[in-house]
Structure formats: structure tokens, C-alpha cells
Enzyme design. Sequence first.
Site, mmCIF file in Angstrom:
data_model
loop_
_atom_site.group_PDB
_atom_site.id
_atom_site.type_symbol
_atom_site.label_atom_id
_atom_site.label_comp_id
_atom_site.label_asym_id
_atom_site.label_seq_id
_atom_site.Cartn_x
_atom_site.Cartn_y
_atom_site.Cartn_z
ATOM 1 N N VAL A 1 1.180 -1.058 -0.124
ATOM 2 C CA VAL A 1 -0.141 -0.098 0.107
ATOM 3 C C VAL A 1 0.884 1.206 -0.156
ATOM 4 O O VAL A 1 1.903 1.306 0.580
ATOM 5 C CB VAL A 1 -0.886 0.159 1.161
ATOM 6 C CG1 VAL A 1 -1.830 1.340 1.159
ATOM 7 C CG2 VAL A 1 -1.738 -1.379 1.274
ATOM 8 N N CYS A 2 0.538 2.191 -0.843
ATOM 9 C CA CYS A 2 1.260 3.626 -0.857
ATOM 10 C C CYS A 2 2.759 3.433 -1.113
ATOM 11 O O CYS A 2 3.010 2.654 -2.283
ATOM 12 C CB CYS A 2 1.148 4.255 0.579
ATOM 13 S SG CYS A 2 1.557 5.818 0.739
ATOM 14 N N THR A 3 3.563 3.827 -0.494
ATOM 15 C CA THR A 3 5.033 3.919 -0.907
ATOM 16 C C THR A 3 5.499 2.385 -0.504
ATOM 17 O O THR A 3 6.951 2.318 -0.689
ATOM 18 C CB THR A 3 5.859 4.933 0.007
ATOM 19 O OG1 THR A 3 5.525 4.717 1.624
ATOM 20 C CG2 THR A 3 5.366 6.484 -0.603
ATOM 21 N N GLY A 4 4.806 1.565 0.087
ATOM 22 C CA GLY A 4 5.272 0.270 0.337
ATOM 23 C C GLY A 4 5.827 -0.396 -0.842
ATOM 24 O O GLY A 4 6.499 -1.494 -1.029
ATOM 25 N N GLU B 1 -2.461 2.103 -4.658
ATOM 26 C CA GLU B 1 -2.111 3.588 -4.414
ATOM 27 C C GLU B 1 -2.115 4.085 -2.850
ATOM 28 O O GLU B 1 -1.908 3.193 -2.025
ATOM 29 C CB GLU B 1 -3.111 4.616 -5.063
ATOM 30 C CG GLU B 1 -2.901 4.340 -6.796
ATOM 31 C CD GLU B 1 -3.948 5.363 -7.500
ATOM 32 O OE1 GLU B 1 -3.633 5.656 -8.637
ATOM 33 O OE2 GLU B 1 -5.128 5.346 -7.059
#
Length: 280
Positions: free
Chosen positions: A152-155, A202
Site C-alpha cells: 500500500v502507498c510507498t510500500g 495507491e
Amino acid sequence: MSTLDRRQVGEAIAAFAAILASGRAFAASDKPSDSAAPGHDMSQMPSHWHGKERIAFLIYPGFTALDMVGPHYMFASLMGAKIDIVAKTLDPVRSDTGLIFTPSARFEEAVADYDILCVPGGTQGTLAAIRDDATIAYVRDIGQKARFVTSVCTGSIVLGAAGLLEGYRATSHWVTKPLLPIVGAIPTDGRFVKDRNRITAEGVTAGLDFALSLVAELRDERYAQGVQLLAQYAPAPPFNAGDPATAPKEVTGMIDGMFTGLRQEMRAAAAATYERNKKP
């Protein structure tokens, strides 16, 4: 999809509600508990609604709590699944907003083969995770074996730095999505992107969407609809500013400018880590 009449669907949803209300997540046991849902015959549920998934959530200092908590809610509703909250040590982990999480397993204690690995994102905390050899080694090792490798996200930048997105279509938070090519990934539009067994979402709230979709894949659509209904997940935000395409330009510019330095640091750190971990 299972063919259930309305009575059976009602019983299934009521059983979901009773179990969650009792404070016992499905993920806590290998078997559904009859006592958790008094008055409801769990045998009425289709047999394929009960599984044995093992799920690992990586956490690290400074991660974004909702990146993990959103998918955790969805996956904890998988009957029969078991979840590990994995960190470098068993010390409490503080999220980027100050929430404290207690890991259930250290890197060396976690099982070798997970069905799902989920890596949340963040800002400075994620940058530190990318620079941490032990964290990247763990992500790479588990990611090479897991049935589904997710973020998730910058993961997704963590996954990419570990060499797990090379040649895969992927996404990230819109601020860091331009960094994906430096870790061998192919930036792709979508609230979440699935390419084979890689699923990247995202920013932050997109974790709810990818996880609910995976619940449907692991069980079926009716099961996932029940989970969504329990969560009353029906987003209706007060502003249409959740994406650069719809947010006012001045707001997008303001937020983007706040992360110029982080993006530069993450670009350099991810590139260096990826070089050490990419496929030969």
C-alpha cells in the site's frame, strides 16, 4: 459464486457480525467458533468460505498506520486465516502519527511460506526501511515465496528496492509513482494494480480496495460483499480532492512541493538498494 438463498445470506452476514462483535476475528483461529456466533449454524456457510491462509504484515518505525490497518480489517475477516504482525524486534512500533503497534513475530520467527505478504508505506519511516539491510532481506526472502506479494502507498518502493517488482506493472502513492521505473517496475494507472501475484495499491485508503478485492478472490464475491457491508465501506468524502486529477491545482502543487526532498532521498536510496537486490 455460491448460490445462496436470502435466508442463508442473512444468516451468514449475521454470523459475521456476531463474530466480529464478540471481539474474536476470524484470523484468531484455524476453526470457526460455534460459541462466537450463538444461534447461527456455521455449517450453513459454503465450505470454501473457510481457508487456512497465513498472512504477514510488515511494520517498521514510522509506517503509515492506515496502510496496514485497512487491509488488516479485511484480511482478519477471512475465516480460518492467521495473521502475523512482523517487525525487526518485538519492541512496540510507533507509526508516523504516533499510534503504537505490538509485533507478534520477529523476522527470524515468522513462518517461511506466507500466502500474503503486505508492506505498508510511509515517508521518512519508509525511507529508513529501504536503507535497512535486514528489513529488505526479510521482504525479499518472504516475497520470493509468498502466494501474493502486496503493498500500500510507498510500500511498493520497498518491494521494488527488494527486487520484487522487476518487470511487473505496479503503482504507488502519486507522489512516489514516478520512482517505480528505477526499481524495474512499470508504472500503471489504477486504484490498485494486479500483475500476476503482485498487487500494489495507491495511497493509504487504496489499501481497503485492494484487500477487499483479494478477499473476493480468496473466497467469493458474496463473502466480500458481506465484509464490505460489515465495514459499512461506502466512501462519500466531503471533497473531490483525493486524486491529483480532481484536486485543485494549487492543492496538488502544495502537497507535491512538501515531498520534493523526500522523493529525492527515496529515489537515491531505492536505486542503490535495488542495484544490490535485483535479479542477476
